[in-house]
Scaffold this motif. Sequence first.
Motif, PDB file in Angstrom:
ATOM      1  N   ASN A  93      38.927  56.671  42.215  1.00 28.77           N
ATOM      2  CA  ASN A  93      38.605  56.093  40.910  1.00 28.77           C
ATOM      3  C   ASN A  93      38.783  54.587  40.996  1.00 28.77           C
ATOM      4  N   LYS A  94      37.819  53.869  40.470  1.00 30.58           N
ATOM      5  CA  LYS A  94      37.910  52.413  40.468  1.00 30.58           C
ATOM      6  C   LYS A  94      38.996  51.983  39.492  1.00 30.58           C
ATOM      7  N   ARG A  95      39.739  50.974  39.858  1.00 36.85           N
ATOM      8  CA  ARG A  95      40.798  50.452  39.013  1.00 36.85           C
ATOM      9  C   ARG A  95      40.382  49.097  38.462  1.00 36.85           C
ATOM     10  N   VAL A  96      40.645  48.878  37.219  1.00 35.90           N
ATOM     11  CA  VAL A  96      40.375  47.583  36.604  1.00 35.90           C
ATOM     12  C   VAL A  96      41.681  46.815  36.599  1.00 35.90           C
ATOM     13  N   GLY A  97      41.676  45.656  37.219  1.00 30.49           N
ATOM     14  CA  GLY A  97      42.878  44.855  37.300  1.00 30.49           C
ATOM     15  C   GLY A  97      43.082  44.013  36.045  1.00 30.49           C
ATOM     16  N   LYS A  98      44.296  43.582  35.880  1.00 26.49           N
ATOM     17  CA  LYS A  98      44.638  42.609  34.842  1.00 26.49           C
ATOM     18  C   LYS A  98      45.039  41.361  35.610  1.00 26.49           C
ATOM     19  N   TRP A  99      44.183  40.363  35.610  1.00 24.64           N
ATOM     20  CA  TRP A  99      44.323  39.241  36.522  1.00 24.64           C
ATOM     21  C   TRP A  99      45.001  38.056  35.866  1.00 24.64           C
ATOM     22  N   GLU A 100      45.904  37.444  36.629  1.00 28.30           N
ATOM     23  CA  GLU A 100      46.591  36.231  36.190  1.00 28.30           C
ATOM     24  C   GLU A 100      46.214  35.106  37.150  1.00 28.30           C
ATOM     25  N   TYR A 101      45.716  34.006  36.599  1.00 29.61           N
ATOM     26  CA  TYR A 101      45.271  32.862  37.390  1.00 29.61           C
ATOM     27  C   TYR A 101      46.452  31.954  37.745  1.00 29.61           C
ATOM     28  N   PHE A 153      50.497  48.476  43.535  1.00 39.45           N
ATOM     29  CA  PHE A 153      50.534  47.464  44.587  1.00 39.45           C
ATOM     30  C   PHE A 153      50.640  46.064  43.993  1.00 39.45           C
ATOM     31  N   GLU A 154      51.074  45.142  44.837  1.00 37.58           N
ATOM     32  CA  GLU A 154      51.058  43.726  44.492  1.00 37.58           C
ATOM     33  C   GLU A 154      49.840  43.135  45.187  1.00 37.58           C
ATOM     34  N   MET A 155      48.851  42.735  44.403  1.00 35.17           N
ATOM     35  CA  MET A 155      47.580  42.281  44.958  1.00 35.17           C
ATOM     36  C   MET A 155      47.250  40.889  44.464  1.00 35.17           C
ATOM     37  N   ALA A 156      46.626  40.124  45.349  1.00 39.33           N
ATOM     38  CA  ALA A 156      46.176  38.791  44.965  1.00 39.33           C
ATOM     39  C   ALA A 156      44.909  38.449  45.743  1.00 39.33           C
ATOM     40  N   ALA A 157      44.002  37.754  45.068  1.00 35.36           N
ATOM     41  CA  ALA A 157      42.772  37.251  45.680  1.00 35.36           C
ATOM     42  C   ALA A 157      42.848  35.728  45.689  1.00 35.36           C
ATOM     43  N   HIS A 158      42.772  35.143  46.865  1.00 40.42           N
ATOM     44  CA  HIS A 158      42.890  33.693  47.032  1.00 40.42           C
ATOM     45  C   HIS A 158      41.531  33.096  47.384  1.00 40.42           C
ATOM     46  N   TYR A 159      41.285  31.905  46.856  1.00 38.66           N
ATOM     47  CA  TYR A 159      40.067  31.158  47.130  1.00 38.66           C
ATOM     48  C   TYR A 159      40.458  29.731  47.487  1.00 38.66           C
ATOM     49  N   ILE A 160      39.947  29.251  48.612  1.00 37.07           N
ATOM     50  CA  ILE A 160      40.227  27.891  49.067  1.00 37.07           C
ATOM     51  C   ILE A 160      38.902  27.144  49.144  1.00 37.07           C
ATOM     52  N   LEU A 161      38.877  25.983  48.523  1.00 38.25           N
ATOM     53  CA  LEU A 161      37.718  25.114  48.586  1.00 38.25           C
ATOM     54  C   LEU A 161      38.117  23.825  49.277  1.00 38.25           C
ATOM     55  N   ARG A 162      37.289  23.388  50.221  1.00 39.16           N
ATOM     56  CA  ARG A 162      37.532  22.143  50.944  1.00 39.16           C
ATOM     57  C   ARG A 162      36.387  21.185  50.675  1.00 39.16           C
ATOM     58  N   ALA A 163      36.715  19.937  50.554  1.00 35.40           N
ATOM     59  CA  ALA A 163      35.702  18.917  50.307  1.00 35.40           C
ATOM     60  C   ALA A 163      34.674  18.917  51.436  1.00 35.40           C
ATOM     61  N   ASP A 164      33.427  18.737  51.074  1.00 36.93           N
ATOM     62  CA  ASP A 164      32.309  18.605  52.024  1.00 36.93           C
ATOM     63  C   ASP A 164      32.027  19.864  52.831  1.00 36.93           C
ATOM     64  N   GLU A 165      32.520  21.022  52.416  1.00 38.30           N
ATOM     65  CA  GLU A 165      32.151  22.286  53.055  1.00 38.30           C
ATOM     66  C   GLU A 165      31.242  23.058  52.103  1.00 38.30           C
ATOM     67  N   PRO A 166      30.109  23.547  52.576  1.00 36.05           N
ATOM     68  CA  PRO A 166      29.199  24.279  51.692  1.00 36.05           C
ATOM     69  C   PRO A 166      29.563  25.752  51.565  1.00 36.05           C
ATOM     70  N   GLY A 167      30.795  26.027  51.258  1.00 33.93           N
ATOM     71  CA  GLY A 167      31.250  27.402  51.128  1.00 33.93           C
ATOM     72  C   GLY A 167      32.685  27.427  50.670  1.00 33.93           C
ATOM     73  N   ASP A 213      46.917  40.475  40.436  1.00 35.64           N
ATOM     74  CA  ASP A 213      46.738  41.658  39.590  1.00 35.64           C
ATOM     75  C   ASP A 213      48.096  42.040  39.002  1.00 35.64           C
ATOM     76  N   THR A 214      48.230  41.890  37.691  1.00 41.45           N
ATOM     77  CA  THR A 214      49.500  42.177  37.018  1.00 41.45           C
ATOM     78  C   THR A 214      49.419  43.434  36.161  1.00 41.45           C
ATOM     79  N   ALA A 215      48.397  44.267  36.376  1.00 36.88           N
ATOM     80  CA  ALA A 215      48.265  45.505  35.604  1.00 36.88           C
ATOM     81  C   ALA A 215      49.461  46.406  35.889  1.00 36.88           C
ATOM     82  N   PRO A 216      50.162  46.879  34.850  1.00 31.84           N
ATOM     83  CA  PRO A 216      51.362  47.691  35.081  1.00 31.84           C
ATOM     84  C   PRO A 216      51.090  48.996  35.820  1.00 31.84           C
ATOM     85  N   GLN A 217      49.882  49.556  35.676  1.00 36.25           N
ATOM     86  CA  GLN A 217      49.584  50.826  36.346  1.00 36.25           C
ATOM     87  C   GLN A 217      49.245  50.649  37.825  1.00 36.25           C
ATOM     88  N   ASN A 218      49.073  49.401  38.279  1.00 43.90           N
ATOM     89  CA  ASN A 218      48.769  49.170  39.689  1.00 43.90           C
ATOM     90  C   ASN A 218      50.052  49.257  40.498  1.00 43.90           C
TER      91      ASN A 218
END
Length: 195
Positions: free
Chosen positions: A37-45, A68-82, A61-66
Amino acid sequence: RLVFSKQEGTLTSLAHHGRELLGGGRGYIQIALSDRNKRVGKWEYRLCRREPGLVEIAFFDTAPQNPFEMAAHYILRADEPGFHNYLTLGHDVARSPGTIQLAQYNFCLRVDPRIFTVAAVDDRRIKPFPIPATLNQQAMVMDATYRLPDGSCYSKYFYSAAMDEQHKVHGVMGEGVGLWIIMPSHEHLNGGPEH
């Protein structure tokens, strides 16, 4: 340029030289426990790092029913096209005792199908994507597999990347632009030859 929804923890816009590449799609974290079953997270920025030429943000993801301790990280660097993306996973047995199996935990990117019409998985599999509206009109013969009007079959699994040490990059392209997932290491692959 990337735009995120802080409430949903999703990537809502990805633009390159002013051109929107998602076209109504989005980037999101997909979570499924062993019951599939897909889980819907409660995300904290959170802003993790900000220094000259680099910024790192994360959604936890701070959803009480989860369990696991989960986090999605995004890194942006200057002058990189991605952007760089990585996921973390932890389990606090005091908070969630017992054995819990995780079936899926990955980053999904839904791009504009009018732009990205070809997928490249490896040297043997560089193929056109069927138009999503066309698939919706076809008979599904099994999970995400459709019989096309010419009698052939299309499956999203045709485009599955081999998860082994030889596989480094896969992506989509069209109209002079491409989006590529590049794996710098394979340490996330576990289970030996049967992963």
